[in-house]
Design a protein around this motif. Structure first.
Motif, PDB file in Angstrom:
ATOM      1  N   PHE A  22       0.865  -1.223   0.099  1.00 19.52           N
ATOM      2  CA  PHE A  22       0.034  -0.053   0.044  1.00 19.52           C
ATOM      3  C   PHE A  22       0.958   1.393   0.056  1.00 19.52           C
ATOM      4  O   PHE A  22       0.806   2.224  -0.507  1.00 19.52           O
ATOM      5  CB  PHE A  22      -0.949  -0.097   1.081  1.00 19.52           C
ATOM      6  N   LEU A  23       1.909   1.372   0.982  1.00 20.85           N
ATOM      7  CA  LEU A  23       2.664   2.426   0.948  1.00 20.85           C
ATOM      8  C   LEU A  23       3.799   2.650  -0.526  1.00 20.85           C
ATOM      9  O   LEU A  23       3.701   3.902  -0.668  1.00 20.85           O
ATOM     10  CB  LEU A  23       3.791   2.311   2.163  1.00 20.85           C
ATOM     11  N   GLU A  24       3.844   1.614  -1.111  1.00 19.88           N
ATOM     12  CA  GLU A  24       4.606   1.613  -2.437  1.00 19.88           C
ATOM     13  C   GLU A  24       3.703   2.253  -3.541  1.00 19.88           C
ATOM     14  O   GLU A  24       3.862   3.109  -4.259  1.00 19.88           O
ATOM     15  CB  GLU A  24       4.998   0.141  -2.938  1.00 19.88           C
ATOM     16  N   GLU A  25       2.402   1.959  -3.115  1.00 18.91           N
ATOM     17  CA  GLU A  25       1.262   2.246  -4.086  1.00 18.91           C
ATOM     18  C   GLU A  25       0.992   3.856  -3.972  1.00 18.91           C
ATOM     19  O   GLU A  25       0.497   4.781  -4.562  1.00 18.91           O
ATOM     20  CB  GLU A  25      -0.004   1.629  -4.154  1.00 18.91           C
ATOM     21  N   GLY A  26       1.473   4.559  -2.654  1.00 19.99           N
ATOM     22  CA  GLY A  26       1.067   5.758  -2.409  1.00 19.99           C
ATOM     23  C   GLY A  26      -0.142   5.919  -1.433  1.00 19.99           C
ATOM     24  O   GLY A  26      -0.580   7.166  -1.014  1.00 19.99           O
ATOM     25  N   VAL A  27      -0.429   4.901  -0.916  1.00 22.37           N
ATOM     26  CA  VAL A  27      -1.837   4.847   0.100  1.00 22.37           C
ATOM     27  C   VAL A  27      -1.140   4.835   1.390  1.00 22.37           C
ATOM     28  O   VAL A  27      -0.590   3.441   1.784  1.00 22.37           O
ATOM     29  CB  VAL A  27      -2.607   3.673  -0.186  1.00 22.37           C
ATOM     30  N   SER A  28      -1.025   5.962   2.121  1.00 20.37           N
ATOM     31  CA  SER A  28      -0.085   5.919   3.222  1.00 20.37           C
ATOM     32  C   SER A  28      -0.852   5.504   4.403  1.00 20.37           C
ATOM     33  O   SER A  28       0.021   5.114   5.635  1.00 20.37           O
ATOM     34  CB  SER A  28       0.398   7.584   3.577  1.00 20.37           C
ATOM     35  N   PHE A  29      -2.182   5.336   4.618  1.00 17.90           N
ATOM     36  CA  PHE A  29      -2.840   4.948   5.842  1.00 17.90           C
ATOM     37  C   PHE A  29      -4.141   4.077   5.303  1.00 17.90           C
ATOM     38  O   PHE A  29      -5.330   4.627   5.500  1.00 17.90           O
ATOM     39  CB  PHE A  29      -3.350   6.187   6.556  1.00 17.90           C
ATOM     40  N   PRO A  30      -3.974   2.958   4.773  1.00 21.55           N
ATOM     41  CA  PRO A  30      -4.982   2.081   4.456  1.00 21.55           C
ATOM     42  C   PRO A  30      -5.912   1.516   5.443  1.00 21.55           C
ATOM     43  O   PRO A  30      -5.370   1.391   6.531  1.00 21.55           O
ATOM     44  CB  PRO A  30      -4.247   0.859   3.682  1.00 21.55           C
ATOM     45  N   VAL A  47      -3.225  19.756   4.668  1.00 15.88           N
ATOM     46  CA  VAL A  47      -4.020  19.270   5.758  1.00 15.88           C
ATOM     47  C   VAL A  47      -3.321  18.063   6.712  1.00 15.88           C
ATOM     48  O   VAL A  47      -2.269  17.594   6.202  1.00 15.88           O
ATOM     49  CB  VAL A  47      -5.307  18.526   5.059  1.00 15.88           C
ATOM     50  N   ARG A  48      -3.676  18.149   7.825  1.00 17.70           N
ATOM     51  CA  ARG A  48      -3.074  17.097   9.016  1.00 17.70           C
ATOM     52  C   ARG A  48      -3.603  15.907   8.618  1.00 17.70           C
ATOM     53  O   ARG A  48      -4.747  15.465   8.394  1.00 17.70           O
ATOM     54  CB  ARG A  48      -3.432  17.322  10.289  1.00 17.70           C
ATOM     55  N   SER A  49      -2.482  14.742   8.508  1.00 16.06           N
ATOM     56  CA  SER A  49      -2.995  13.327   8.219  1.00 16.06           C
ATOM     57  C   SER A  49      -2.121  12.534   8.897  1.00 16.06           C
ATOM     58  O   SER A  49      -1.032  12.805   9.339  1.00 16.06           O
ATOM     59  CB  SER A  49      -2.994  13.027   6.607  1.00 16.06           C
ATOM     60  N   GLU A  50      -2.432  11.310   8.933  1.00 12.66           N
ATOM     61  CA  GLU A  50      -1.400  10.168   9.650  1.00 12.66           C
ATOM     62  C   GLU A  50      -1.185   9.164   8.269  1.00 12.66           C
ATOM     63  O   GLU A  50      -1.922   8.961   7.546  1.00 12.66           O
ATOM     64  CB  GLU A  50      -2.450   9.381  10.599  1.00 12.66           C
ATOM     65  N   THR A  51       0.107   8.622   8.792  1.00 16.23           N
ATOM     66  CA  THR A  51       0.547   7.340   7.918  1.00 16.23           C
ATOM     67  C   THR A  51       1.227   6.367   8.598  1.00 16.23           C
ATOM     68  O   THR A  51       1.746   6.685   9.736  1.00 16.23           O
ATOM     69  CB  THR A  51       1.592   8.319   6.821  1.00 16.23           C
ATOM     70  N   TYR A  52       1.294   5.381   8.034  1.00 17.79           N
ATOM     71  CA  TYR A  52       2.010   4.287   8.778  1.00 17.79           C
ATOM     72  C   TYR A  52       3.249   4.321   8.230  1.00 17.79           C
ATOM     73  O   TYR A  52       3.566   4.595   7.069  1.00 17.79           O
ATOM     74  CB  TYR A  52       1.194   2.879   8.157  1.00 17.79           C
ATOM     75  N   SER A  53       4.331   3.849   9.250  1.00 22.39           N
ATOM     76  CA  SER A  53       5.727   3.932   9.017  1.00 22.39           C
ATOM     77  C   SER A  53       6.118   2.364   9.177  1.00 22.39           C
ATOM     78  O   SER A  53       6.040   1.998  10.566  1.00 22.39           O
ATOM     79  CB  SER A  53       6.354   5.029   9.802  1.00 22.39           C
ATOM     80  N   LEU A  54       6.860   1.940   8.479  1.00 22.35           N
ATOM     81  CA  LEU A  54       7.646   0.663   8.628  1.00 22.35           C
ATOM     82  C   LEU A  54       9.128   0.968   8.905  1.00 22.35           C
ATOM     83  O   LEU A  54       9.770  -0.118   9.182  1.00 22.35           O
ATOM     84  CB  LEU A  54       7.867  -0.020   7.181  1.00 22.35           C
ATOM     85  N   LYS A  55       9.375   2.103   9.618  1.00 17.93           N
ATOM     86  CA  LYS A  55      10.619   2.357   9.814  1.00 17.93           C
ATOM     87  C   LYS A  55      11.249   1.490  11.137  1.00 17.93           C
ATOM     88  O   LYS A  55      12.281   1.033  11.293  1.00 17.93           O
ATOM     89  CB  LYS A  55      10.945   3.703  10.193  1.00 17.93           C
ATOM     90  N   PRO A  56      10.145   1.396  12.004  1.00 18.27           N
ATOM     91  CA  PRO A  56      10.655   0.501  13.304  1.00 18.27           C
ATOM     92  C   PRO A  56      10.651  -1.188  12.830  1.00 18.27           C
ATOM     93  O   PRO A  56      11.854  -1.906  13.358  1.00 18.27           O
ATOM     94  CB  PRO A  56       9.244   0.484  14.054  1.00 18.27           C
ATOM     95  N   LEU A  57      10.177  -1.431  11.835  1.00 21.21           N
ATOM     96  CA  LEU A  57      10.495  -2.854  11.470  1.00 21.21           C
ATOM     97  C   LEU A  57      11.812  -3.034  10.625  1.00 21.21           C
ATOM     98  O   LEU A  57      12.560  -3.924  11.272  1.00 21.21           O
ATOM     99  CB  LEU A  57       9.564  -3.126  10.352  1.00 21.21           C
ATOM    100  N   TRP A  58      12.464  -2.077   9.925  1.00 19.59           N
ATOM    101  CA  TRP A  58      13.675  -2.011   9.341  1.00 19.59           C
ATOM    102  C   TRP A  58      14.698  -1.865  10.397  1.00 19.59           C
ATOM    103  O   TRP A  58      15.908  -2.588  10.406  1.00 19.59           O
ATOM    104  CB  TRP A  58      13.780  -0.981   8.413  1.00 19.59           C
ATOM    105  N   GLU A  59      14.266  -0.867  11.487  1.00 22.06           N
ATOM    106  CA  GLU A  59      15.639  -0.810  12.649  1.00 22.06           C
ATOM    107  C   GLU A  59      15.712  -2.277  13.455  1.00 22.06           C
ATOM    108  O   GLU A  59      16.727  -2.493  14.071  1.00 22.06           O
ATOM    109  CB  GLU A  59      14.986   0.344  13.408  1.00 22.06           C
ATOM    110  N   LYS A  60      14.481  -2.769  13.466  1.00 22.22           N
ATOM    111  CA  LYS A  60      14.485  -3.914  14.304  1.00 22.22           C
ATOM    112  C   LYS A  60      15.329  -4.854  13.766  1.00 22.22           C
ATOM    113  O   LYS A  60      16.068  -5.824  14.280  1.00 22.22           O
ATOM    114  CB  LYS A  60      13.264  -4.631  14.940  1.00 22.22           C
ATOM    115  N   LEU A  61      15.295  -5.091  12.307  1.00 21.01           N
ATOM    116  CA  LEU A  61      15.731  -6.054  11.468  1.00 21.01           C
ATOM    117  C   LEU A  61      17.373  -5.801  11.439  1.00 21.01           C
ATOM    118  O   LEU A  61      18.144  -6.592  11.728  1.00 21.01           O
ATOM    119  CB  LEU A  61      15.298  -6.014   9.969  1.00 21.01           C
ATOM    120  N   VAL A  62      17.810  -4.450  11.072  1.00 20.43           N
ATOM    121  CA  VAL A  62      19.120  -4.105  11.238  1.00 20.43           C
ATOM    122  C   VAL A  62      19.711  -4.445  12.562  1.00 20.43           C
ATOM    123  O   VAL A  62      20.750  -5.005  12.707  1.00 20.43           O
ATOM    124  CB  VAL A  62      19.246  -2.664  10.814  1.00 20.43           C
ATOM    125  N   TYR A  63      19.173  -4.081  13.702  1.00 20.98           N
ATOM    126  CA  TYR A  63      19.560  -4.348  15.057  1.00 20.98           C
ATOM    127  C   TYR A  63      19.839  -5.866  15.156  1.00 20.98           C
ATOM    128  O   TYR A  63      20.816  -6.176  15.742  1.00 20.98           O
ATOM    129  CB  TYR A  63      18.782  -3.881  16.153  1.00 20.98           C
TER     130      TYR A  63
END
Length: 228
Positions: free
Chosen positions: A44-52, A90-106
């Motif tokens: 979804f994020l790759e498609e530009g849908v930031s908050f499915p 406008v104010r909006s919310e988006t999902y972030s996978l950054k915590p997933l990549w940080e956990k994987l790298v750690y």
């Protein structure tokens, strides 16, 4: 089959999934369901849908919207997913996978460090074995302590210590004081690799032989038969 339809399908592109995530998601503590939810979210994020919405995600999965919502909640709770606030027009919310990549790298860094420690422990053990074989006896407590100091305090690489031991054997001076002197000289002269140690040893032995021959010439008196 309609070629135009086939081209339309291919034009939708593909999603890139890091193999490292595929190999290690179980060790990270993710279930198959959680893993698939993350992959769909990534899509979804790759498609530009930031908050499915859970409903949109459920349309692509065998989960119900309620199950999608619960899985997303667990992923946030377990620290694999975050919700970030974006302020554009406008104010909006988006999902972030950054915590997933940080956990994987750690996780990968920890694995690498553990493998490095295990390899170093194995190398240090072989170092003690090599010394005992060359000396033909078990090492004394003082000698064991000296070896430990060379590694921990002086920070000599075990491979360099082995090279210094071989150098002492070749010189016929098999004792810890002589090996310590070799290590001191190598460190002072910037010797850090096995090849550098070999070259330095060859030059030293060549110089030592030349000095010995010169001393021998100076100490031996030759009888001149022509003057007798």
């Amino acid at each position: 089959m309609d070629k135009g339809k086939m081209a339309e399908w291919l034009a939708q592109g593909s999603i890139a999934i890091p193999k490292l995530l595929l190999y290690h998601y179980k060790r990270l503590g993710l279930t198959e369901t959680e893993f698939m939810v993350l992959l769909h979210l990534h899509s979804f994020l790759e498609e530009g849908v930031s908050f499915p919405t859970p409903v949109e995600m459920a349309e692509r999965m065998t989960l119900s919207p309620a199950q999608c919502m619960e899985t997303l909640r667990k992923l946030i709770q377990k620290g694999f997913l975050a919700i970030e606030e974006q302020v554009d027009e406008v104010r909006s919310e988006t999902y972030s996978l950054k915590p997933l990549w940080e956990k994987l790298v750690y996780y990968l860094l920890i694995q690498s460090a553990n493998e490095g420690r295990a390899s170093r422990q194995e190398e240090e053990q072989s170092l003690y074995t090599m010394f005992e074989q060359e000396f033909g006896r078990p090492l004394s407590p003082f000698e064991c302590e000296t070896l430990t100091m060379w590694i921990d305090q002086d920070e000599h690489d075990p491979a360099i210590i082995k090279a210094a031991l071989r150098e002492a054997v070749l010189s016929g001076k098999l004792n810890f004081r002589y090996i310590d002197r070799i290590l001191f000289e190598w460190k002072k002269n910037g010797v850090q690799t096995i090849e550098q140690a070999k070259d330095y040893g060859k030059k030293f032995r060549k110089h030592q032989r030349s000095s010995t021959q010169e001393e021998f010439k100076q100490t031996v008196t030759f009888y001149n038969w022509l003057e007798s």
